[in-house]
Design a protein around this motif. Sequence first.
Motif, PDB file in Angstrom:
ATOM      1  N   UNK A  91     -76.316 -81.667  10.944  1.00  0.00           N
ATOM      2  CA  UNK A  91     -76.660 -82.965  11.519  1.00  0.00           C
ATOM      3  C   UNK A  91     -77.932 -83.428  10.809  1.00  0.00           C
ATOM      4  N   UNK A  92     -78.370 -84.630  11.078  1.00  0.00           N
ATOM      5  CA  UNK A  92     -79.515 -85.234  10.385  1.00  0.00           C
ATOM      6  C   UNK A  92     -80.771 -84.377  10.537  1.00  0.00           C
ATOM      7  N   UNK A  93     -81.481 -84.191   9.419  1.00  0.00           N
ATOM      8  CA  UNK A  93     -82.731 -83.440   9.385  1.00  0.00           C
ATOM      9  C   UNK A  93     -83.793 -84.291   8.706  1.00  0.00           C
ATOM     10  N   UNK A  94     -84.912 -84.499   9.400  1.00  0.00           N
ATOM     11  CA  UNK A  94     -86.044 -85.269   8.878  1.00  0.00           C
ATOM     12  C   UNK A  94     -87.292 -84.398   8.951  1.00  0.00           C
ATOM     13  N   UNK A  95     -87.964 -84.222   7.807  1.00  0.00           N
ATOM     14  CA  UNK A  95     -89.205 -83.452   7.756  1.00  0.00           C
ATOM     15  C   UNK A  95     -90.274 -84.366   7.155  1.00  0.00           C
ATOM     16  N   UNK A  96     -91.405 -84.488   7.835  1.00  0.00           N
ATOM     17  CA  UNK A  96     -92.483 -85.370   7.394  1.00  0.00           C
ATOM     18  C   UNK A  96     -93.269 -84.813   6.214  1.00  0.00           C
ATOM     19  N   UNK A  97     -94.443 -85.370   5.999  1.00  0.00           N
ATOM     20  CA  UNK A  97     -95.334 -84.984   4.900  1.00  0.00           C
ATOM     21  C   UNK A  97     -96.235 -83.817   5.313  1.00  0.00           C
ATOM     22  N   UNK A  98     -96.662 -83.044   4.326  1.00  0.00           N
ATOM     23  CA  UNK A  98     -97.658 -81.979   4.513  1.00  0.00           C
ATOM     24  C   UNK A  98     -97.215 -80.932   5.535  1.00  0.00           C
ATOM     25  N   UNK A  99     -95.993 -80.471   5.400  1.00  0.00           N
ATOM     26  CA  UNK A  99     -95.443 -79.470   6.307  1.00  0.00           C
ATOM     27  C   UNK A  99     -95.248 -78.151   5.569  1.00  0.00           C
ATOM     28  N   UNK A 100     -95.344 -77.060   6.300  1.00  0.00           N
ATOM     29  CA  UNK A 100     -95.127 -75.744   5.720  1.00  0.00           C
ATOM     30  C   UNK A 100     -94.290 -74.878   6.634  1.00  0.00           C
ATOM     31  N   UNK A 101     -93.409 -74.094   6.034  1.00  0.00           N
ATOM     32  CA  UNK A 101     -92.539 -73.172   6.754  1.00  0.00           C
ATOM     33  C   UNK A 101     -92.686 -71.811   6.099  1.00  0.00           C
ATOM     34  N   UNK A 102     -93.227 -70.845   6.832  1.00  0.00           N
ATOM     35  CA  UNK A 102     -93.466 -69.519   6.276  1.00  0.00           C
ATOM     36  C   UNK A 102     -92.179 -68.801   5.909  1.00  0.00           C
ATOM     37  N   UNK A 103     -92.322 -67.692   5.212  1.00  0.00           N
ATOM     38  CA  UNK A 103     -91.178 -66.893   4.760  1.00  0.00           C
ATOM     39  C   UNK A 103     -90.246 -66.565   5.920  1.00  0.00           C
ATOM     40  N   UNK A 104     -88.961 -66.536   5.621  1.00  0.00           N
ATOM     41  CA  UNK A 104     -87.897 -66.186   6.570  1.00  0.00           C
ATOM     42  C   UNK A 104     -87.757 -67.184   7.716  1.00  0.00           C
ATOM     43  N   UNK A 105     -88.209 -68.404   7.531  1.00  0.00           N
ATOM     44  CA  UNK A 105     -88.051 -69.424   8.567  1.00  0.00           C
ATOM     45  C   UNK A 105     -86.667 -70.058   8.476  1.00  0.00           C
ATOM     46  N   UNK A 106     -86.228 -70.630   9.600  1.00  0.00           N
ATOM     47  CA  UNK A 106     -84.905 -71.234   9.658  1.00  0.00           C
ATOM     48  C   UNK A 106     -84.964 -72.546  10.426  1.00  0.00           C
ATOM     49  N   UNK A 107     -84.332 -73.568   9.860  1.00  0.00           N
ATOM     50  CA  UNK A 107     -84.187 -74.848  10.544  1.00  0.00           C
ATOM     51  C   UNK A 107     -82.684 -75.060  10.721  1.00  0.00           C
ATOM     52  N   UNK A 108     -82.228 -75.092  11.969  1.00  0.00           N
ATOM     53  CA  UNK A 108     -80.806 -75.213  12.274  1.00  0.00           C
ATOM     54  C   UNK A 108     -80.526 -76.550  12.965  1.00  0.00           C
ATOM     55  N   UNK A 109     -79.522 -77.285  12.485  1.00  0.00           N
ATOM     56  CA  UNK A 109     -79.064 -78.490  13.173  1.00  0.00           C
ATOM     57  C   UNK A 109     -77.715 -78.254  13.834  1.00  0.00           C
ATOM     58  N   UNK A 110     -77.230 -77.038  13.798  1.00  0.00           N
ATOM     59  CA  UNK A 110     -75.997 -76.698  14.509  1.00  0.00           C
ATOM     60  C   UNK A 110     -76.139 -75.295  15.085  1.00  0.00           C
ATOM     61  N   UNK A 111     -75.346 -75.027  16.091  1.00  0.00           N
ATOM     62  CA  UNK A 111     -75.340 -73.691  16.681  1.00  0.00           C
ATOM     63  C   UNK A 111     -73.957 -73.391  17.218  1.00  0.00           C
ATOM     64  N   UNK A 112     -73.529 -72.188  17.036  1.00  0.00           N
ATOM     65  CA  UNK A 112     -72.273 -71.731  17.631  1.00  0.00           C
ATOM     66  C   UNK A 112     -72.388 -70.239  17.825  1.00  0.00           C
ATOM     67  N   UNK A 113     -71.960 -69.808  18.947  1.00  0.00           N
ATOM     68  CA  UNK A 113     -71.944 -68.377  19.208  1.00  0.00           C
ATOM     69  C   UNK A 113     -70.531 -68.010  19.581  1.00  0.00           C
ATOM     70  N   UNK A 114     -69.995 -67.010  18.960  1.00  0.00           N
ATOM     71  CA  UNK A 114     -68.625 -66.611  19.247  1.00  0.00           C
ATOM     72  C   UNK A 114     -67.632 -67.496  18.527  1.00  0.00           C
ATOM     73  N   UNK A 115     -66.399 -67.299  18.844  1.00  0.00           N
ATOM     74  CA  UNK A 115     -65.307 -68.021  18.210  1.00  0.00           C
ATOM     75  C   UNK A 115     -64.693 -68.975  19.223  1.00  0.00           C
ATOM     76  N   UNK A 116     -64.430 -70.200  18.820  1.00  0.00           N
ATOM     77  CA  UNK A 116     -63.846 -71.166  19.756  1.00  0.00           C
ATOM     78  C   UNK A 116     -62.487 -70.698  20.262  1.00  0.00           C
TER      79      UNK A 116
END
Length: 161
Positions: A91-116
């Motif tokens: 889904x849409x992802x917007x990140x502004x200016x002067x941002x930092x994400x340390x090692x092993x970081x994750x940005x998720x716009x979807x989630x699913x657990x298990x099988x439908x």
Amino acid sequence: MNKEQLILGKDVEIGNNCIFDKTKSSVNQGLIKFGDYNVIHNNCEFYISNENFTTGDYCTFHKNILATGYSSCNIGHNVWFGQNSIINSTDKLEIGNNCGFGAYSKIWTHAAWGDTVEGCRLLVGMPDIDCKKGNVTIEDDFWGVGSVTISPGIKIGKKVI
């Protein structure tokens, strides 16, 4: 990848073994555009379909970054991603200016657990299933220390650590 679909700004550095491709073979390739003076270290993978993945100037993608998605991803100027991080724009992802994400970081716009098929009831932002959307917005001056996970549907304001 078609040359018109990968646009590099001035003095962009790309390391060894980087991949710029589409998520699904059955869809059109989205535009991948890096601003001026971006650095993309070794073994980074960008799988983008349908929409655009764009960055401002002076962004850094350390080694082993995985970026996937088929909705728009807009990253501002001077944004830093530590090694082994994941950037997902299902889904849409917007990140502004002067941002930092340390090692092993994750940005998720979807989630699913298990099988439908098995009756999974936690579904966010999956395109083929009617479920909640998971746009993510991160405003200017964000710092996420290593191993940060940002979940679908989150909005983070300015000047947040």
